[in-house]
Design an enzyme around this catalytic site. Structure first.
Site, PDB file in Angstrom:
ATOM      1  N   HIS A  69       0.849  -1.190   0.000  1.00  0.00           N
ATOM      2  CA  HIS A  69       0.000   0.000   0.000  1.00  0.00           C
ATOM      3  C   HIS A  69       0.886   1.241   0.000  1.00  0.00           C
ATOM      4  O   HIS A  69       2.054   1.190   0.423  1.00  0.00           O
ATOM      5  CB  HIS A  69      -0.897   0.011   1.230  1.00  0.00           C
ATOM      6  CG  HIS A  69      -1.956  -1.038   1.210  1.00  0.00           C
ATOM      7  ND1 HIS A  69      -3.028  -1.015   2.064  1.00  0.00           N
ATOM      8  CD2 HIS A  69      -2.114  -2.150   0.443  1.00  0.00           C
ATOM      9  CE1 HIS A  69      -3.814  -2.055   1.831  1.00  0.00           C
ATOM     10  NE2 HIS A  69      -3.272  -2.764   0.845  1.00  0.00           N
ATOM     11  N   GLU A 128       1.066   3.832   1.867  1.00  0.00           N
ATOM     12  CA  GLU A 128       1.638   4.218   3.160  1.00  0.00           C
ATOM     13  C   GLU A 128       2.834   3.335   3.521  1.00  0.00           C
ATOM     14  O   GLU A 128       3.850   3.833   4.018  1.00  0.00           O
ATOM     15  CB  GLU A 128       0.571   4.122   4.266  1.00  0.00           C
ATOM     16  CG  GLU A 128      -0.602   5.050   4.074  1.00  0.00           C
ATOM     17  CD  GLU A 128      -1.761   4.452   3.285  1.00  0.00           C
ATOM     18  OE1 GLU A 128      -2.878   4.970   3.388  1.00  0.00           O
ATOM     19  OE2 GLU A 128      -1.551   3.447   2.553  1.00  0.00           O
ATOM     20  N   CYS A 168      -5.852   2.041   5.948  1.00  0.00           N
ATOM     21  CA  CYS A 168      -6.483   0.809   6.406  1.00  0.00           C
ATOM     22  C   CYS A 168      -5.828   0.388   7.724  1.00  0.00           C
ATOM     23  O   CYS A 168      -4.794   0.941   8.117  1.00  0.00           O
ATOM     24  CB  CYS A 168      -6.335  -0.282   5.342  1.00  0.00           C
ATOM     25  SG  CYS A 168      -4.645  -0.936   5.199  1.00  0.00           S
ATOM     26  N   CYS A 170      -2.054  -0.363   7.411  1.00  0.00           N
ATOM     27  CA  CYS A 170      -1.236   0.840   7.261  1.00  0.00           C
ATOM     28  C   CYS A 170      -1.231   1.658   8.543  1.00  0.00           C
ATOM     29  O   CYS A 170      -0.205   2.236   8.915  1.00  0.00           O
ATOM     30  CB  CYS A 170      -1.733   1.664   6.084  1.00  0.00           C
ATOM     31  SG  CYS A 170      -1.462   0.830   4.504  1.00  0.00           S
TER      32      CYS A 170
END
Length: 157
Positions: A53, A55, A83, A86
């Site tokens: 992801h 992040e 999420c 993250c």
């Protein structure tokens, strides 16, 4: 332009770089003071890694750039509410703060398989000291989903 909007623009620009590579519409940027440490985009399809992801990519890049795994004194700007995975990575990296634009609901509406757990609730329940700012440049961040939806080759996960 407000500083948070300017900082978020780096995350938006990173997301657009990812979109150009056929990635999902997520970007993140880490700053220390006014200095950009690292900006990255979602690389799930590029790497074949469901944990890549934006992040997580940005945290890894910032850790390498600063040659340390502890990122206190830095803050992360994400185009979408992080999420739980993250959010945990942000906490473990000891970032001071996270600011996000679009919401989990925005991502879910675009077809992403989101866990509907807000970062604020997660941090409150877990006792995290990371400060959270919601809705930074929200319209510009949410517009990334429309750009992504216009791509006939898009892939959600």
């Amino acid at each position: 332009m407000h500083d948070d909007d300017r900082f978020m623009q780096a995350a938006i620009d990173a997301a657009r770089r990812g979109l150009a590579l056929g990635q999902s519409p997520f970007g993140a940027a880490i700053f220390r003071g006014d200095d950009l440490v690292f900006a990255g985009h979602n690389q799930v399809w590029l790497r074949g890694d469901p944990t890549a992801h934006a992040e997580v990519v940005a945290i890894g890049g910032a850790a390498r750039a600063l040659a340390r795994i502890e990122l206190s004194g830095c803050r992360l700007y994400s185009t979408c509410e992080p999420c739980p995975m993250c959010a945990a990575a942000i906490h473990w990296a000891r970032l001071d703060a996270v600011a996000y634009g679009a919401t989990i609901a925005d991502a879910a509406a675009a077809g992403f398989n989101e866990l509907h757990v807000s970062i604020g609730d997660l941090y409150e329940r877990g006792g995290s000291r990371v400060r959270v700012a919601a809705g930074v440049a929200r319209e510009a961040c949410a517009a990334l989903f429309a750009e992504w939806m216009a791509d006939q080759k898009r892939r959600a996960y």
